[in-house]
Design a protein around this motif. Structure first.
Motif, PDB file in Angstrom:
ATOM      1  N   ARG A 105      -9.739   8.748  -1.721  1.00 15.16           N
ATOM      2  CA  ARG A 105      -9.550   7.093  -3.368  1.00 15.16           C
ATOM      3  C   ARG A 105      -9.706   6.674  -3.903  1.00 15.16           C
ATOM      4  O   ARG A 105      -9.636   7.301  -5.141  1.00 15.16           O
ATOM      5  CB  ARG A 105      -9.627   6.508  -1.616  1.00 15.16           C
ATOM      6  CG  ARG A 105      -8.839   5.178  -2.488  1.00 15.16           C
ATOM      7  CD  ARG A 105      -8.611   4.080  -1.651  1.00 15.16           C
ATOM      8  NE  ARG A 105      -8.167   2.386  -1.927  1.00 15.16           N
ATOM      9  CZ  ARG A 105      -8.419   1.434  -1.237  1.00 15.16           C
ATOM     10  NH1 ARG A 105      -9.442   1.501  -0.517  1.00 15.16           N
ATOM     11  NH2 ARG A 105      -8.181   0.168  -1.801  1.00 15.16           N
TER      12      ARG A 105
ATOM     13  N   SER B 234      -9.080   7.986  -7.924  1.00 16.59           N
ATOM     14  CA  SER B 234      -9.328   6.304  -8.574  1.00 16.59           C
ATOM     15  C   SER B 234     -10.141   7.360  -9.903  1.00 16.59           C
ATOM     16  O   SER B 234      -9.678   7.088 -11.208  1.00 16.59           O
ATOM     17  CB  SER B 234      -9.785   5.325  -8.055  1.00 16.59           C
ATOM     18  OG  SER B 234      -8.953   4.705  -7.510  1.00 16.59           O
TER      19      SER B 234
ATOM     20  N   ASP C 237     -12.074  -3.574  -7.581  1.00 17.39           N
ATOM     21  CA  ASP C 237     -11.355  -3.481  -6.485  1.00 17.39           C
ATOM     22  C   ASP C 237      -9.772  -3.233  -7.209  1.00 17.39           C
ATOM     23  O   ASP C 237      -9.083  -2.522  -6.896  1.00 17.39           O
ATOM     24  CB  ASP C 237     -10.014  -4.425  -5.722  1.00 17.39           C
ATOM     25  CG  ASP C 237     -11.576  -6.038  -4.418  1.00 17.39           C
ATOM     26  OD1 ASP C 237     -12.233  -4.288  -4.233  1.00 17.39           O
ATOM     27  OD2 ASP C 237     -11.806  -6.564  -4.208  1.00 17.39           O
ATOM     28  N   ASP C 238      -9.987  -3.319  -8.506  1.00 19.40           N
ATOM     29  CA  ASP C 238      -8.421  -2.894  -9.585  1.00 19.40           C
ATOM     30  C   ASP C 238      -8.542  -1.639  -9.549  1.00 19.40           C
ATOM     31  O   ASP C 238      -7.463  -0.600  -9.694  1.00 19.40           O
ATOM     32  CB  ASP C 238      -8.406  -3.584 -10.955  1.00 19.40           C
ATOM     33  CG  ASP C 238      -7.822  -4.838 -10.831  1.00 19.40           C
ATOM     34  OD1 ASP C 238      -7.974  -5.589  -9.822  1.00 19.40           O
ATOM     35  OD2 ASP C 238      -8.235  -5.732 -11.765  1.00 19.40           O
TER      36      ASP C 238
ATOM     37  N   ALA D  86      -7.721   0.340  -6.550  1.00 17.42           N
ATOM     38  CA  ALA D  86      -5.520   0.149  -6.289  1.00 17.42           C
ATOM     39  C   ALA D  86      -5.217   1.169  -7.671  1.00 17.42           C
ATOM     40  O   ALA D  86      -4.030   1.808  -7.303  1.00 17.42           O
ATOM     41  CB  ALA D  86      -5.334  -1.112  -6.922  1.00 17.42           C
ATOM     42  N   ARG D  87      -6.006   1.823  -8.262  1.00 14.84           N
ATOM     43  CA  ARG D  87      -5.585   2.329  -9.291  1.00 14.84           C
ATOM     44  C   ARG D  87      -4.671   4.324  -8.750  1.00 14.84           C
ATOM     45  O   ARG D  87      -4.350   4.873  -9.546  1.00 14.84           O
ATOM     46  CB  ARG D  87      -6.353   3.130 -10.903  1.00 14.84           C
ATOM     47  CG  ARG D  87      -6.096   1.875 -11.381  1.00 14.84           C
ATOM     48  CD  ARG D  87      -6.955   2.093 -12.742  1.00 14.84           C
ATOM     49  NE  ARG D  87      -6.683   3.287 -13.053  1.00 14.84           N
ATOM     50  CZ  ARG D  87      -6.227   2.951 -14.691  1.00 14.84           C
ATOM     51  NH1 ARG D  87      -6.054   2.073 -14.950  1.00 14.84           N
ATOM     52  NH2 ARG D  87      -5.994   4.255 -15.598  1.00 14.84           N
TER      53      ARG D  87
ATOM     54  N   ASP E 241      -3.560   4.957  -6.303  1.00 14.70           N
ATOM     55  CA  ASP E 241      -1.720   4.792  -5.537  1.00 14.70           C
ATOM     56  C   ASP E 241      -1.201   5.848  -7.498  1.00 14.70           C
ATOM     57  O   ASP E 241      -0.228   6.395  -6.721  1.00 14.70           O
ATOM     58  CB  ASP E 241      -0.825   3.985  -5.183  1.00 14.70           C
ATOM     59  CG  ASP E 241      -1.793   2.903  -3.940  1.00 14.70           C
ATOM     60  OD1 ASP E 241      -1.700   4.364  -3.526  1.00 14.70           O
ATOM     61  OD2 ASP E 241      -2.069   2.352  -3.831  1.00 14.70           O
TER      62      ASP E 241
END
Length: 575
Positions: free
Chosen positions: A66, A70, A186-187, A190-191, A193
């Motif tokens: 993950r 990112s 956290d942002d 999220a990237r 995805d």
């Protein structure tokens, strides 16, 4: 798995006999993590005691994917440089493995750096991205960064344009409130995805085990730090043998109080764990003796790492007598000369009966020599061991370069799989350190015993020359460690008008003990030649150290010159 690689389980089958080829040779760090996650999916990968956070190898492998996706979303490509300026936190480990998975070069930045040192590291290493924490102890990391890079406060994340750091575009806030211009963790996650699995697989497929994957800055006790460039192969093989010398298995649990930015933490710690499937246990963000003792007891650690000052602090901590440390078996003491008396205490009192000593330096990935768990006690406490497999060592005359025989002190040189690719953007310094035949010149003075074991006698610049007599500080320090009142000691040379140099000893006494300078001299006179007896003795409460606990002897010398009024003598030029 490619047939040329042995099954990882075979590595520890006979660690003291025939050494099998490292199963990690030919693999990248990302591939090694996948294999360990396949073999031990439900075993602990890491535990962060202070945060009460833990994850298994399968979970770590998934989370690393993950984070890697990112990173790809930021436009980072294999070969780009990414800095991490943080203490021992989970994100450090995730970023170490995620950058390696996609071929981005991790740049380790010392969390003790002040603004000027940060500026140097960011500019010299050409980072495209930087991840940092908010605060630790008295340091405000974002305040330092904004002072070095004021443009950050006036830009959107990913759009940084700084004349001082032209390649730096992305700044990640690992925790706390994210200041302007930075991307919150956290942002950032999220990237992931936005990046398909196929893009991650494509990035992985382009990697080679000999690619540069890490830039680690040397301690920089004098002058500017130098960034040692290390490959997947450099540090994986070193981690493999470091674990073999400790007889590590997947059931072991490694207590890691040493900092992750340093090779002790991120090679002998995290990579050694992933290669052998052992759990990483981090007591706290930084080193605290009480938290380290508590972590060993609570997590039933079998392995303990540290520099000598860390072990001394644990012995002196009030919690030490009441902590159950019976789970300990082995570990590594390294990073600076290891006092013989301290090693004996760790072996006999702390219970780490198979503790090893490692010697090396960042430029060697880092281990060059290491003792083995089944070595006789006198070798495990009195030497730095023998070369790890695949590494050649020789002792040479520092002046002529001629190879020396047994028990002849000279400069230790090493050659083999651990020698760095070079210093980043410092070809002249690289040529000084590594000769055309591939020998790394360590700058450390050592001698080889007839049995093939090595003793470190000091550094070339630590050598004291008094009236034509060569004096090695380590010999005097070892003698003083035998005194029951002495907790720690450092010996340096200070300028002298008559003899050129004289011996100075800074001594830290054990609590409740007293000693006079003359008693120190009498103790030394009992076993040492007269010219080795310290002329100057000073009792201190602490020594100047780096963040990893390495004593900065040059600072002791500078302070002594001031205290003793030797400035004029120090300015005398010599041939």
């Amino acid at each position: 798995m490619n047939e040329r690689h042995r099954d990882p389980g075979q590595a520890a089958a006979n660690p003291q006999g025939e050494t099998p080829p490292p199963w990690v040779d030919g693999l990248t760090i990302g591939q090694v993590l996948r294999e360990t996650a396949r073999r031990f999916p439900h075993a602990d990968a890491f535990v962060f005691c202070q945060l009460d956070q833990r994850c298994t190898w399968a979970e770590l492998d998934q989370e690393v994917d993950r984070v890697a996706r990112s990173l790809l979303s930021l436009g980072l490509q294999p070969g780009d440089h990414f800095g991490v300026w943080a203490t021992n936190i989970p994100q450090w480990v995730l970023l170490q493995f995620a950058t390696a998975r996609i071929g981005v070069v991790l740049v380790n930045i010392n969390p003790a750096y002040r603004t000027a040192e940060l500026e140097y590291a960011l500019a010299q290493s050409d980072v495209r991205g930087l991840a940092l924490i908010d605060h630790f102890k008295s340091t405000d990391y974002f305040a330092s960064l904004h002072k070095a890079c004021p443009e950050l406060a006036r830009c959107q994340p990913g759009e940084l344009a700084s004349p001082a750091f032209p390649r730096l575009k992305w700044v990640l806030a690992l925790r706390g409130e994210a200041p302007a211009g930075t991307l919150p963790w956290d942002d950032f996650l999220a990237r992931a995805d936005e990046v398909p699995a196929a893009q991650l697989a494509a990035a992985e497929s382009r990697l080679s085990p000999t690619d540069k994957i890490n830039i680690q800055y040397t301690s920089g006790t004098t002058g500017h730090p130098k960034g040692a460039m290390l490959s997947h192969r450099n540090i994986l093989i070193n981690a493999y043998y470091a674990g073999m010398c400790q007889r590590l298995r997947h059931t072991d649990r490694i207590c890691i109080p040493v900092p992750l930015y340093h090779c002790f933490g991120c090679v002998l710690g995290t990579l050694c764990a992933v290669v052998h499937g052992a759990a990483m246990v981090f007591p706290a963000e930084g080193f605290y003796a009480g938290e380290t003792l508590a972590a060993i007891e609570a997590e039933r650690c079998t392995v303990i790492y540290g520099v000598p000052t860390m072990f001394i602090a644990q012995f002196e901590h009030p919690d030490y007598p009441r902590r159950n440390l019976s789970s300990l078996r082995t570990g590594i003491m390294a990073g600076s000369p290891c006092p013989i008396e301290l090693m004996k205490r760790v072996t006999r009192e702390m219970g780490a009966r198979e503790i090893t000593i490692g010697y090396g330096q960042t430029e060697a990935s880092p281990l060059i020599t290491q003792t083995r768990t089944d070595d006789p006690l006198e070798l495990r406490v009195g030497t730095v061991g023998r070369p790890i497999p695949g590494v050649e060592v020789k002792i040479v005359d520092p002046e002529t370069g001629q190879e020396l025989g047994d028990r002849q002190p000279g400069e230790l040189c090493a050659r083999g799989h651990g020698v760095m690719l070079g210093y980043y953007n410092m070809p002249d310094k690289t040529a000084e350190a590594v000769d055309p035949q591939g020998w790394l010149h360590t700058g450390d003075l050592a001698l080889r015993e007839p049995n093939g074991y090595y003793r470190i006698t000091g550094r070339l610049k630590d050598l004291i020359i008094r009236g034509g007599e060569n004096i090695y500080p380590r010999e005097i320090e070892e003698r003083l460690y035998e005194h029951p009142a002495v907790e720690d000691v450092q010996v340096v040379g200070v300028p002298d008008r008559k003899f050129g140099e004289e011996v100075l000893a800074w001594i830290k006494l054990r609590e409740g003990h007293q000693l006079t300078a003359e008693e120190v001299r009498d103790f030394c006179r009992a076993t040492l030649a007269h010219f080795k007896v310290p002329k100057y003795v000073k009792f201190v409460d602490a020594f100047p150290t780096t963040v990893t606990g390495k004593i900065q002897k040059f600072k002791i010398r500078e302070q002594a010159i001031h205290d003793l009024g030797l400035e004029d003598v120090a300015r005398i030029e010599t041939a």
